[in-house]
Design a protein around this motif. Structure first.
Motif, PDB file in Angstrom:
ATOM      1  N   VAL A   1      14.399 -57.417 -55.652  1.00  0.00           N
ATOM      2  CA  VAL A   1      13.865 -58.557 -54.910  1.00  0.00           C
ATOM      3  C   VAL A   1      14.998 -59.390 -54.321  1.00  0.00           C
TER       4      VAL A   1
ATOM      5  N   GLN B   1       5.437 -58.439 -65.551  1.00  0.00           N
ATOM      6  CA  GLN B   1       6.389 -59.281 -64.840  1.00  0.00           C
ATOM      7  C   GLN B   1       5.720 -60.003 -63.675  1.00  0.00           C
TER       8      GLN B   1
ATOM      9  N   VAL C   1      13.770 -54.796 -61.106  1.00  0.00           N
ATOM     10  CA  VAL C   1      12.899 -55.418 -60.108  1.00  0.00           C
ATOM     11  C   VAL C   1      13.528 -56.693 -59.563  1.00  0.00           C
ATOM     12  N   THR C   2      14.162 -57.474 -60.428  1.00  0.00           N
ATOM     13  CA  THR C   2      14.817 -58.702 -59.972  1.00  0.00           C
ATOM     14  C   THR C   2      15.934 -58.397 -58.985  1.00  0.00           C
TER      15      THR C   2
ATOM     16  N   VAL D   1       5.932 -53.717 -64.911  1.00  0.00           N
ATOM     17  CA  VAL D   1       5.847 -54.350 -63.595  1.00  0.00           C
ATOM     18  C   VAL D   1       4.665 -55.307 -63.531  1.00  0.00           C
TER      19      VAL D   1
ATOM     20  N   VAL E   1      13.257 -53.000 -66.895  1.00  0.00           N
ATOM     21  CA  VAL E   1      12.436 -53.011 -65.679  1.00  0.00           C
ATOM     22  C   VAL E   1      12.530 -54.370 -64.992  1.00  0.00           C
ATOM     23  N   GLN E   2      12.549 -55.440 -65.771  1.00  0.00           N
ATOM     24  CA  GLN E   2      12.680 -56.772 -65.192  1.00  0.00           C
ATOM     25  C   GLN E   2      13.990 -56.916 -64.428  1.00  0.00           C
TER      26      GLN E   2
END
Length: 345
Positions: free
Chosen positions: A136, A219, A132-133, A216, A128-129
């Motif tokens: 972004v 993080q 999401v990274t 999420v 998930v990290q």
């Protein structure tokens, strides 16, 4: 490569990164980062750590529930604090999670499932990290925006290869004849176990929404903590410009090649901050401040670790339970004993 060689290599990599930074920039940025930690920032980091630890513990509880390994949330919360403290205090960044899995497995009588629950919980969080990274980096304009595509491509290829291996393993295990070697069947069983764990422990409809939400939220807490550290050290970029940098630094910090958390985090921070128009020293200072905040916020784990050691020592020294021993009464005659024996028979 043996486990010991791999562990030494990871430790050497972390030491090398820190040594290069010290040679190039000196120890000043590290000292600046440590001096920037105030009572206010420390209190904020500890408060955020309570939320992030709760989210991670809930994620572990969900995965363990999917794998049918008994785990209470209170136990998970305390154990996660303990593992965070060990991760920050010991080299490698994963020994605390290993300790958490072993303790959970031994407490439940299933060491394999206990370790697998921790492995899949951490893997889900890191996946998930990464997603999401990448999102972004692709959304916000920044000097490191181009890194998003290589990360996405590498992760996509790894996912495709893993899916193909798992699919092949399930088919081979289901159709393998008896004369297939024991080693081949062992690998096939392992691949089948992995696919089953993914299906029941992460991808199940009752599991994955909670795992995603907790990941999420955790993080976001780490990002806010790093933003606080960056502001404390004087990073003056707007939030929309600083956020992609922080996300990339935290992704590098997840690489298990560090010494007490130090290493890739400071190296990545020096690179991305200098690429964004700041200085490498500012990046290292922000990374050092974040490391100090995270370490201080994990200190409740030391209390949990010490309390567990004391409890185990007390159990080891507990007095033996007295056992009733029949008394010998010499006045009882043979006739009485014979009568009692006949009645008992």
């Amino acid at each position: 490569m043996t486990r010991r060689v791999w562990a030494v290599a990871r430790l050497a990599a972390a030491v090398t990164i820190v040594a290069v930074i010290v040679v190039r920039l000196g120890a000043g940025p590290f000292l600046t980062g440590l001096r920037s930690v105030s009572a206010g920032t420390l209190l904020a980091a500890c408060g955020i750590a309570i939320v992030t630890t709760s989210c991670c513990a809930l994620r572990w509880w969900l995965v363990a529930r999917g794998l049918q390994v008994p785990l209470g949330f209170g136990t998970a919360f305390a154990a996660y604090y303990r593992s965070q403290f060990l991760n920050s205090a010991l080299p490698g960044g994963v020994l605390g999670d290993l300790h958490r899995g072993v303790r959970h497995g031994r407490d439940t009588g299933d060491l394999g499932r206990g370790l697998r629950a921790v492995f899949w919980e951490r893997t889900a969080g890191q996946m998930v990290q990464i997603v999401v990274t990448v999102a972004v980096l692709a959304t916000f304009a920044s000097p490191v925006r181009g890194v998003a595509l290589p990360i996405a491509v590498v992760c996509g290829l790894v996912a495709l290869v893993a899916a193909a291996i798992l699919r092949r393993g399930r088919m081979r295990y289901a159709t393998s004849p008896p004369e297939v070697s024991t080693r081949s069947r062992r690998w096939a069983r392992a691949r089948l176990a992995v696919s089953t764990d993914l299906r029941d422990g992460i991808a199940a409809p009752r599991i994955w929404p909670g795992v995603l939400t907790c990941s999420v939220a955790a993080q976001a807490g780490h990002v806010v903590t790093f933003l606080i550290a960056a502001r404390a050290t004087g990073a003056s970029l707007p939030f929309v410009h600083l956020l992609p940098l922080v996300m990339l630094v935290l992704l590098a910090a997840a690489v298990p090649t560090n010494v007490g958390g130090w290493g890739p985090r400071e190296g990545a921070a020096a690179w991305v901050f200098s690429a964004a128009g700041l200085t490498a020293a500012q990046g290292v200072a922000a990374g050092a401040a974040y490391g100090a905040l995270v370490t201080a916020a994990s200190l409740p784990g030391a209390v949990v670790l010490g309390a567990g050691a004391v409890a185990r020592r007390r159990r080891g020294r507990a007095p033996l339970t007295p056992v009733a021993v029949p008394s010998f009464r010499p006045h009882r005659t043979a006739a009485v004993l014979a009568t009692e024996g006949a009645r008992d028979g």
